[in-house]
Scaffold this motif. Structure first.
Motif, PDB file in Angstrom:
ATOM      1  N   ALA A 201      16.280  -1.167   0.818  1.00 15.57           N
ATOM      2  CA  ALA A 201      17.163  -0.668  -0.236  1.00 15.57           C
ATOM      3  C   ALA A 201      16.400   0.104  -1.307  1.00 15.57           C
ATOM      4  CB  ALA A 201      17.916  -1.834  -0.876  1.00 15.57           C
ATOM      5  N   GLN A 202      15.157  -0.288  -1.575  1.00 19.04           N
ATOM      6  CA  GLN A 202      14.430   0.278  -2.708  1.00 19.04           C
ATOM      7  C   GLN A 202      13.532   1.457  -2.352  1.00 19.04           C
ATOM      8  OE1 GLN A 202      14.570  -0.435  -5.995  1.00 19.04           O
ATOM      9  NE2 GLN A 202      16.297  -1.769  -5.518  1.00 19.04           N
ATOM     10  N   VAL A 203      12.918   1.410  -1.180  1.00 19.86           N
ATOM     11  CA  VAL A 203      11.905   2.411  -0.830  1.00 19.86           C
ATOM     12  C   VAL A 203      12.571   3.580  -0.113  1.00 19.86           C
ATOM     13  CG1 VAL A 203       9.761   2.845   0.413  1.00 19.86           C
ATOM     14  CG2 VAL A 203      10.142   0.621  -0.675  1.00 19.86           C
ATOM     15  N   SER A 204      12.698   4.698  -0.819  1.00 19.23           N
ATOM     16  CA  SER A 204      13.356   5.865  -0.223  1.00 19.23           C
ATOM     17  C   SER A 204      12.572   7.149  -0.442  1.00 19.23           C
ATOM     18  CB  SER A 204      14.771   6.022  -0.782  1.00 19.23           C
ATOM     19  OG  SER A 204      14.740   6.154  -2.194  1.00 19.23           O
ATOM     20  N   ASP A 205      11.978   7.322  -1.617  1.00 16.37           N
ATOM     21  CA  ASP A 205      11.299   8.577  -1.947  1.00 16.37           C
ATOM     22  C   ASP A 205       9.786   8.496  -1.777  1.00 16.37           C
ATOM     23  OD1 ASP A 205      13.760   9.639  -2.628  1.00 16.37           O
ATOM     24  OD2 ASP A 205      13.593   8.972  -4.703  1.00 16.37           O
ATOM     25  N   TYR A 206       9.289   7.407  -1.218  1.00 19.60           N
ATOM     26  CA  TYR A 206       7.854   7.272  -1.021  1.00 19.60           C
ATOM     27  C   TYR A 206       7.593   6.394   0.198  1.00 19.60           C
ATOM     28  CZ  TYR A 206       8.798   2.886  -3.532  1.00 19.60           C
ATOM     29  OH  TYR A 206       9.315   1.682  -3.935  1.00 19.60           O
ATOM     30  N   GLN A 207       6.385   6.479   0.711  1.00 16.50           N
ATOM     31  CA  GLN A 207       5.981   5.677   1.863  1.00 16.50           C
ATOM     32  C   GLN A 207       5.305   4.402   1.381  1.00 16.50           C
ATOM     33  OE1 GLN A 207       6.516   6.393   5.151  1.00 16.50           O
ATOM     34  NE2 GLN A 207       5.613   4.424   5.710  1.00 16.50           N
TER      35      GLN A 207
ATOM     36  N   VAL B 292       0.845  -1.193   0.000  1.00 18.04           N
ATOM     37  CA  VAL B 292       0.000   0.000   0.000  1.00 18.04           C
ATOM     38  C   VAL B 292       0.879   1.242   0.000  1.00 18.04           C
ATOM     39  CG1 VAL B 292      -1.767   1.303   1.233  1.00 18.04           C
ATOM     40  CG2 VAL B 292      -1.829  -1.202   1.220  1.00 18.04           C
ATOM     41  N   SER B 293       0.631   2.143  -0.953  1.00 16.85           N
ATOM     42  CA  SER B 293       1.373   3.403  -1.019  1.00 16.85           C
ATOM     43  C   SER B 293       0.523   4.455  -1.696  1.00 16.85           C
ATOM     44  CB  SER B 293       2.684   3.229  -1.780  1.00 16.85           C
ATOM     45  OG  SER B 293       3.366   4.470  -1.879  1.00 16.85           O
ATOM     46  N   ALA B 294       0.454   5.623  -1.096  1.00 15.32           N
ATOM     47  CA  ALA B 294      -0.337   6.714  -1.660  1.00 15.32           C
ATOM     48  C   ALA B 294       0.469   7.574  -2.626  1.00 15.32           C
ATOM     49  CB  ALA B 294      -0.907   7.590  -0.543  1.00 15.32           C
ATOM     50  N   ASP B 295       1.803   7.482  -2.570  1.00 19.79           N
ATOM     51  CA  ASP B 295       2.618   8.410  -3.357  1.00 19.79           C
ATOM     52  C   ASP B 295       3.652   7.742  -4.248  1.00 19.79           C
ATOM     53  OD1 ASP B 295       4.087   7.514  -1.212  1.00 19.79           O
ATOM     54  OD2 ASP B 295       4.956   9.455  -0.699  1.00 19.79           O
ATOM     55  N   ILE B 296       3.536   6.437  -4.432  1.00 14.65           N
ATOM     56  CA  ILE B 296       4.496   5.743  -5.292  1.00 14.65           C
ATOM     57  C   ILE B 296       4.200   6.092  -6.756  1.00 14.65           C
ATOM     58  CG2 ILE B 296       3.080   3.654  -5.472  1.00 14.65           C
ATOM     59  CD1 ILE B 296       5.676   2.018  -5.513  1.00 14.65           C
ATOM     60  N   GLU B 297       5.253   6.411  -7.520  1.00 13.79           N
ATOM     61  CA  GLU B 297       5.119   6.677  -8.946  1.00 13.79           C
ATOM     62  C   GLU B 297       5.050   5.355  -9.718  1.00 13.79           C
ATOM     63  OE1 GLU B 297       4.752   9.590 -10.308  1.00 13.79           O
ATOM     64  OE2 GLU B 297       5.242  10.910  -8.616  1.00 13.79           O
ATOM     65  N   GLU B 298       4.487   5.415 -10.925  1.00  8.45           N
ATOM     66  CA  GLU B 298       4.333   4.198 -11.722  1.00  8.45           C
ATOM     67  C   GLU B 298       5.689   3.550 -12.010  1.00  8.45           C
ATOM     68  OE1 GLU B 298       1.915   1.327 -13.376  1.00  8.45           O
ATOM     69  OE2 GLU B 298       1.311   3.140 -12.291  1.00  8.45           O
ATOM     70  N   TRP B 299       6.706   4.350 -12.324  1.00  6.44           N
ATOM     71  CA  TRP B 299       8.018   3.779 -12.624  1.00  6.44           C
ATOM     72  C   TRP B 299       8.648   3.166 -11.381  1.00  6.44           C
ATOM     73  CZ3 TRP B 299      12.504   5.337 -10.221  1.00  6.44           C
ATOM     74  CH2 TRP B 299      12.467   6.572  -9.558  1.00  6.44           C
TER      75      TRP B 299
END
Length: 279
Positions: free
Chosen positions: A60-66, A9-16
């Motif tokens: 390692a991967q999740v840094s710019d979004y929650q 679940v993420s509200a701000d993850i970009e498609e890429w």
């Protein structure tokens, strides 16, 4: 086989960012994904789920979004029904119609490919596969010896065969994909396609006229030297599975250093595919 569903679940993850995360999740055993309103669900055989590996990947991967996730065991079910409900036919460049066995045939198109993907990647729906199919449609494959690396369902090799390739080898490290290629070549009446389980080690010492590789940037960088050793002078190399910008530039620099000249690129939703020629 018992499966576990992990709901991301993420509200701000970009498609890429989601595409990149899904690719990484595939490397640790997830084999099916389904979008929902809040993010996506990843499915993995319960025996393959390693929470520590999942946490390490996310760190390692999740840094710019929650991003949050929940884990739920699910009852055994017909997995073909799951992908069938989300599989729609596609048309590439008004010439190549890709469908499943349960869709109506469309013989009016130049090329029709029947794909039974099951758990394999490569139905033409992803941007990278679609762009690679477009490259195959636009270039000469008549009489060519073709190598399809990271072949998934074998869809690229199948179209190359329909475009007149003399012989084809499709390679994937996943035995599910190798089985999928064998089934799909029968569905498409392809008799000159050989599937192999493995990676760059299974092509050493051979020679090809064309290489198709839709994988990801890091694997491509690792395998490019081998591609250079097995591709004939003047041979064509088609790459995808990476993004425009830095990814493409890194691959272009590597290709230039080992004797490949950049010819052209395609882009779709920040994804990229590129054509190179050896020599």
């Amino acid at each position: 086989m018992k499966y576990t569903a992990v709901n991301f679940v993420s509200a701000d993850i970009e498609e890429w960012q989601k595409d990149l995360l899904i690719a990484e999740l595939g490397d640790i055993g997830f084999d099916t994904f389904e979008d929902n309103e809040d993010g996506f669900v990843g499915y993995i055989p319960s025996s393959n789920l390693d929470i520590q590996a999942l946490e390490t990947l996310l760190l390692a991967q999740v840094s710019d979004y929650q991003l949050d996730y929940t884990v739920n065991d699910i009852e055994e079910q017909n997995w073909n029904t799951l992908w069938e409900s989300n599989f729609n036919p596609i048309l590439v460049d008004d010439a190549c119609y890709v469908r499943a066995t349960f869709h109506e045939a469309k013989p009016a198109y130049d090329y029709e490919i029947v794909i039974d993907p099951k758990m394999s990647f490569g139905t033409g729906h992803h941007q990278t596969t679609s762009m690679m199919l477009s490259f195959v449609l636009a270039n000469d494959f008549e009489g060519k010896r073709v190598l399809d690396m990271g072949c998934g369902t074998g869809i690229l090799a199948i179209l190359a065969a329909k475009r007149g390739a003399a012989s084809l080898v499709a390679v994937d490290y996943d035995p599910i994909c190798v089985d999928s290629v064998e089934e799909n070549k029968q569905l498409n009446n392809i008799t000159n396609l050989e599937s192999r389980l493995g990676s760059k080690d299974v092509i050493v010492g051979e020679k090809y006229d064309v290489i198709l590789a839709n994988i990801n940037r890091n694997i491509l960088l690792d395998q490019l030297d081998t591609y250079a050793s097995v591709l004939e002078m003047g041979g064509q190399l088609y790459l995808s599975g990476f993004y425009e910008g830095d990814d493409l530039n890194i691959l272009k620099d590597k290709c230039d250093a080992i004797g490949f000249s950049f010819q052209e690129m395609k882009s779709m939703d920040s994804w990229c595919a590129a054509k190179f020629v050896k020599g």
